[in-house]
Design a protein around this motif. Structure first.
Motif, PDB file in Angstrom:
ATOM      1  N   PRO A  31       0.847  -1.196   0.000  1.00 46.53           N
ATOM      2  CA  PRO A  31       0.000   0.000   0.000  1.00 46.53           C
ATOM      3  C   PRO A  31       0.879   1.242   0.000  1.00 46.53           C
ATOM      4  CG  PRO A  31       0.084  -0.963   2.197  1.00 46.53           C
ATOM      5  CD  PRO A  31       0.776  -1.935   1.277  1.00 46.53           C
ATOM      6  N   GLU A  32       0.364   2.336  -0.499  1.00 46.11           N
ATOM      7  CA  GLU A  32       1.160   3.563  -0.603  1.00 46.11           C
ATOM      8  C   GLU A  32       1.058   4.393   0.680  1.00 46.11           C
ATOM      9  OE1 GLU A  32       0.474   5.631  -4.268  1.00 46.11           O
ATOM     10  OE2 GLU A  32       1.226   3.941  -5.464  1.00 46.11           O
ATOM     11  N   LEU A  33       1.429   3.764   1.786  1.00 46.01           N
ATOM     12  CA  LEU A  33       1.443   4.445   3.076  1.00 46.01           C
ATOM     13  C   LEU A  33       2.520   5.522   3.075  1.00 46.01           C
ATOM     14  CD1 LEU A  33       1.157   1.367   5.489  1.00 46.01           C
ATOM     15  CD2 LEU A  33      -0.682   2.690   4.440  1.00 46.01           C
ATOM     16  N   ASP A  34       2.317   6.558   3.883  1.00 51.04           N
ATOM     17  CA  ASP A  34       3.287   7.645   3.949  1.00 51.04           C
ATOM     18  C   ASP A  34       4.688   7.145   4.272  1.00 51.04           C
ATOM     19  OD1 ASP A  34       1.247   9.416   3.436  1.00 51.04           O
ATOM     20  OD2 ASP A  34       0.991  10.033   5.519  1.00 51.04           O
ATOM     21  N   CYS A  35       4.796   6.159   5.158  1.00 53.59           N
ATOM     22  CA  CYS A  35       6.111   5.670   5.577  1.00 53.59           C
ATOM     23  C   CYS A  35       6.871   5.024   4.429  1.00 53.59           C
ATOM     24  CB  CYS A  35       5.969   4.692   6.740  1.00 53.59           C
ATOM     25  SG  CYS A  35       5.086   3.166   6.339  1.00 53.59           S
ATOM     26  N   PHE A  36       6.157   4.541   3.415  1.00 56.66           N
ATOM     27  CA  PHE A  36       6.800   3.953   2.240  1.00 56.66           C
ATOM     28  C   PHE A  36       7.051   4.985   1.144  1.00 56.66           C
ATOM     29  CE2 PHE A  36       4.310  -0.115   3.422  1.00 56.66           C
ATOM     30  CZ  PHE A  36       5.296  -0.497   4.307  1.00 56.66           C
ATOM     31  N   GLN A  37       6.258   6.059   1.117  1.00 52.28           N
ATOM     32  CA  GLN A  37       6.371   7.056   0.069  1.00 52.28           C
ATOM     33  C   GLN A  37       7.382   8.155   0.389  1.00 52.28           C
ATOM     34  OE1 GLN A  37       4.570   6.562  -2.907  1.00 52.28           O
ATOM     35  NE2 GLN A  37       4.329   4.641  -1.787  1.00 52.28           N
ATOM     36  N   ALA A  38       7.648   8.380   1.668  1.00 52.13           N
ATOM     37  CA  ALA A  38       8.561   9.448   2.052  1.00 52.13           C
ATOM     38  C   ALA A  38       9.989   9.125   1.627  1.00 52.13           C
ATOM     39  CB  ALA A  38       8.502   9.659   3.567  1.00 52.13           C
ATOM     40  N   PRO A  39      10.778  10.136   1.270  1.00 51.60           N
ATOM     41  CA  PRO A  39      12.203   9.911   0.984  1.00 51.60           C
ATOM     42  C   PRO A  39      12.925   9.396   2.229  1.00 51.60           C
ATOM     43  CG  PRO A  39      11.494  12.094   0.247  1.00 51.60           C
ATOM     44  CD  PRO A  39      10.389  11.536   1.094  1.00 51.60           C
TER      45      PRO A  39
ATOM     46  N   LYS B  54      -3.222  -1.574  -8.609  1.00 52.71           N
ATOM     47  CA  LYS B  54      -4.237  -0.526  -8.617  1.00 52.71           C
ATOM     48  C   LYS B  54      -4.821  -0.299  -7.230  1.00 52.71           C
ATOM     49  CE  LYS B  54      -8.617   0.835 -10.791  1.00 52.71           C
ATOM     50  NZ  LYS B  54      -9.668   0.453 -11.770  1.00 52.71           N
ATOM     51  N   ALA B  55      -5.161  -1.388  -6.554  1.00 53.72           N
ATOM     52  CA  ALA B  55      -5.728  -1.261  -5.207  1.00 53.72           C
ATOM     53  C   ALA B  55      -4.719  -0.671  -4.236  1.00 53.72           C
ATOM     54  CB  ALA B  55      -6.213  -2.626  -4.715  1.00 53.72           C
ATOM     55  N   ALA B  56      -3.437  -1.007  -4.406  1.00 55.53           N
ATOM     56  CA  ALA B  56      -2.402  -0.498  -3.505  1.00 55.53           C
ATOM     57  C   ALA B  56      -2.293   1.017  -3.590  1.00 55.53           C
ATOM     58  CB  ALA B  56      -1.061  -1.147  -3.837  1.00 55.53           C
ATOM     59  N   ARG B  57      -2.496   1.578  -4.797  1.00 55.47           N
ATOM     60  CA  ARG B  57      -2.411   3.030  -4.951  1.00 55.47           C
ATOM     61  C   ARG B  57      -3.527   3.762  -4.221  1.00 55.47           C
ATOM     62  NH1 ARG B  57      -0.778   1.433 -10.206  1.00 55.47           N
ATOM     63  NH2 ARG B  57      -2.900   1.634 -11.006  1.00 55.47           N
ATOM     64  N   ALA B  58      -4.612   3.063  -3.944  1.00 59.85           N
ATOM     65  CA  ALA B  58      -5.756   3.687  -3.268  1.00 59.85           C
ATOM     66  C   ALA B  58      -5.610   3.705  -1.748  1.00 59.85           C
ATOM     67  CB  ALA B  58      -7.045   2.962  -3.650  1.00 59.85           C
ATOM     68  N   ILE B  59      -4.651   2.918  -1.214  1.00 57.60           N
ATOM     69  CA  ILE B  59      -4.440   2.885   0.242  1.00 57.60           C
ATOM     70  C   ILE B  59      -3.313   3.853   0.553  1.00 57.60           C
ATOM     71  CG2 ILE B  59      -3.957   1.445   2.245  1.00 57.60           C
ATOM     72  CD1 ILE B  59      -6.532   0.686   0.843  1.00 57.60           C
ATOM     73  N   GLN B  60      -3.667   5.092   0.883  1.00 60.02           N
ATOM     74  CA  GLN B  60      -2.697   6.152   1.120  1.00 60.02           C
ATOM     75  C   GLN B  60      -2.869   6.716   2.519  1.00 60.02           C
ATOM     76  OE1 GLN B  60      -3.741   8.749  -2.145  1.00 60.02           O
ATOM     77  NE2 GLN B  60      -2.273   7.778  -3.519  1.00 60.02           N
TER      78      GLN B  60
END
Length: 455
Positions: A144-152, A396-402
């Motif tokens: 999922p695209e959680l903040d902890c995975f998306q942050a630099p 696709k579903a992973a992009r929706a979990i933010q």
């Protein structure tokens, strides 16, 4: 009350156990990247009741294999990294990161034995300081695209700690908003300027009121629990007066993570990962929306309590968690020092290796725990019946979990629902790395307008 059979169902995580089959449908934190030292990037891993060896080969690829050599069962965690793989120190059999047998050097020249040997391997992915492993069958789920995975990387910090009890009771303390007013109560407030890297020690958003004071003086929160597509949103409301209410928004991310506010600038995403039925590690990624994380300071703070290489707390059952009756009477509620990790560890370990839930009596303050157990049983049943559990995601579903959104602040007693969303959206929009605004959940119609206004 719960029966023993029901308690076993939701706690046992072995390869054949119903909850174990569920857990193997998700990526599991297996080690910190920091554990794989440059001199010898090999570590033994015990995860979900199984034993593995995790390593980084000479080309920088990660591999995780069953720990027993398929020749005669020797321990591969004592192997040597050479010639593109991990070599067993017993007879020199060599395996690459995918488990392919590359050499069986003790065999006669021309032997084809190696062609028929393969050690079971498991996919490994690095995510901001944590190495996640996939123990299940088939195609791994997308992250999922959680903040902890998306942050630099510069805006995150990863750590872990050992807890000597079942994973479920360790998780449940993190989704229990009521306990903080007691277990983490301090009789005196620290200077807010000294709060960096410490949970519950800073001020609530937009105020100079320390969180320790709010927890101490307002110990009967109203708790709202909302089911979401990722798990649960938990909102604790502490009314200060007719005009102002303290709002704390946290989240349970299925199966065994939660996302909570650490300060106005930072959140904690934390997983409670079963080592086996009676032991677990907490793994955490601290994510900053403001300045880059001071990793050196965060590490030093945590190494005051945790000893390497096992990440074992210096305060534990063997020394009564540092309990001091004089301190309990005069300065802290528990008498176990100021580190809330010690408080939580005592609470969950004191229940026993596996809590006997046949003896518990739950109340209104346990709403989130009741809801989580319901979801857990539902998803166990879904897997047993051949279905796909929640949070097993395609791309696709992973992009929706933010996100998900968290908040700790004082807002209006009327209109707090909009207030916390405004604070979350504003923090995201001002972050240097531009985290996404999470999509609205059912009942969040107001957030759509907030996002539109911010864009």
């Amino acid at each position: 009350m719960m029966s023993q059979e029901q308690n076993d169902l939701i706690t046992r995580i072995g390869p054949a156990a119903p909850a174990g089959l569920l857990m193997r449908r998700y990526w599991q934190p297996a080690a910190l990247v920091a554990e794989l030292k440059d001199e010898r990037p090999i570590v033994p891993v015990r995860l979900l009741g199984q034993d593995f060896v995790l390593f980084r080969d000479e080309a920088g690829r990660y591999g995780m294999l069953d720990r027993d050599c398929p020749h005669r069962g020797a321990d591969l965690a004592f192997g040597r990294l050479e010639q593109g793989g991990l070599r067993c120190s017993f007879h020199g059999w060599l395996f690459d990161a995918e488990g392919n047998c590359l050499e069986t050097p003790a065999e006669p020249a021309g032997s084809k034995l190696c062609q028929n040997i393969r050690q079971k391997s498991y996919p490994v992915v690095e995510k901001n300081g944590i190495l996640f492993a996939w123990l299940g069958e088939g195609e791994p789920s997308a992250f999922p695209e959680l903040d902890c995975f998306q942050a630099p990387d510069a805006y995150t910090f990863a750590f872990k700690g050992l807890i000597e009890c079942n994973w479920l009771q360790a998780l449940e303390v993190g989704i229990d908003p009521a306990h903080a007013s007691f277990l983490h109560r301090f009789f005196e407030d620290e200077e807010i300027t000294e709060a960096y890297g410490k949970q519950f020690r800073g001020a609530s958003a937009g105020t100079a009121i320390p969180m320790t004071r709010i927890l101490r003086e307002y110990d009967r929160p109203v708790i709202n629990v909302e089911r979401t597509e990722y798990g649960l949103r938990i909102i604790a409301l502490r009314e200060l007066d007719a005009e102002r209410t303290h709002v704390r928004v946290t989240n349970q991310v299925f199966p065994h993570a939660f996302v909570i506010p650490m300060s106005t600038e930072m959140t904690i995403t934390q997983w409670h990962v079963p080592v086996d039925d009676e032991t677990c590690y907490w793994y955490a990624i601290f994510t900053s929306y403001g300045k880059p994380v001071d990793k050196e300071k965060m590490t030093a703070q945590r190494l005051e309590l945790y000893e390497l290489p096992g990440y074992v707390s210096r305060k534990n059952k063997s020394n009564d968690y540092g309990f001091d009756p004089h301190e309990q009477k005069h300065s802290t509620y528990t008498g176990m020092g100021a580190d809330i990790n010690v408080h939580d560890q005592w609470a969950v370990e004191s229940m026993g290796r596996i809590q006997d839930r046949t003896r518990e009596h739950l109340g209104q303050s346990d709403k989130a725990i009741i809801q989580y157990r319901k979801i857990l049983r539902e998803q166990i049943d879904k897997v047993r019946n051949g279905g796909e559990p929640m949070m097993v995601l395609d791309a696709k579903a992973a992009r929706a979990i933010q996100g998900p959104g968290t908040m700790d602040g004082i807002g209006p007693s009327k209109g707090w629902e909009t207030y916390w969303m405004e604070v979350d959206v504003a923090r995201r929009r001002s972050a240097p790395w531009m985290p996404a605004v999470p999509p609205a959940q059912p009942g969040d119609e107001k957030i759509v307008d907030l996002v539109a206004a911010a864009e």
